[in-house]
Design a protein around this motif. Sequence first.
Motif, PDB file in Angstrom:
ATOM      1  N   LEU A 173       0.736   4.065  -2.896  1.00 51.97           N
ATOM      2  CA  LEU A 173       0.397   5.574  -2.431  1.00 51.97           C
ATOM      3  C   LEU A 173       1.597   6.540  -2.970  1.00 51.97           C
ATOM      4  O   LEU A 173       1.602   7.812  -3.380  1.00 51.97           O
ATOM      5  N   GLY A 201       1.412   9.450  -5.793  1.00 50.76           N
ATOM      6  CA  GLY A 201       2.092  10.666  -5.318  1.00 50.76           C
ATOM      7  C   GLY A 201       2.995  11.306  -6.529  1.00 50.76           C
ATOM      8  O   GLY A 201       2.877  12.560  -6.858  1.00 50.76           O
ATOM      9  N   PHE A 254       0.727  -1.181   0.043  1.00 52.08           N
ATOM     10  CA  PHE A 254       0.084  -0.050   0.065  1.00 52.08           C
ATOM     11  C   PHE A 254       0.874   1.198  -0.139  1.00 52.08           C
ATOM     12  O   PHE A 254       0.500   2.450  -0.458  1.00 52.08           O
TER      13      PHE A 254
END
Length: 164
Positions: free
Chosen positions: A149, A153, A145
């Motif tokens: 992420l 980003g 995860f």
Amino acid sequence: MNLLTEPWPWYIGGPLVGLTVPLLLLFVGKPFGISSSFRHLCSICMPNTTVSYIKENNWLKESWNLFFIAGILIGSYIGMHFLSSEPIPLLPAHYHSWQGLAALFGGGILVGFGTRYADGCTSGHSIMGLSSLKWPSLVATISFFAGGLILIGITSLLSWGGAS
């Protein structure tokens, strides 16, 4: 017929995937995982290898996994070609180039290395490992995860910077 031709919502598909874990454990006595099938295929295709990880693998004992994978492939083919209102192409158009193929190949190498290094794939750790309360699977799932992420980003920053 709409039940078969339309995508199912997450609250139906998710529990069905989740039920795979106890069903495999109860009826077959085996843990859920996909990446080990590649080891079995390598053992079949390269019986005289010097790589102990492949040579010492008893693929006959784990052949159920190959049937499981075959079922996934056959089921997805049937779903895509016979139960879908709009057939989905295997690859999006932007992969139909040398750059796209290189990206797929490079990504495959990285995923394969990561799967071997983490001793399992995302489905094995996140579905089977967490349901078995395995500490390494919790660490692996958090890492999956976090990596996702971070990548989201970075791509957001790159696309935002290119738009100005």
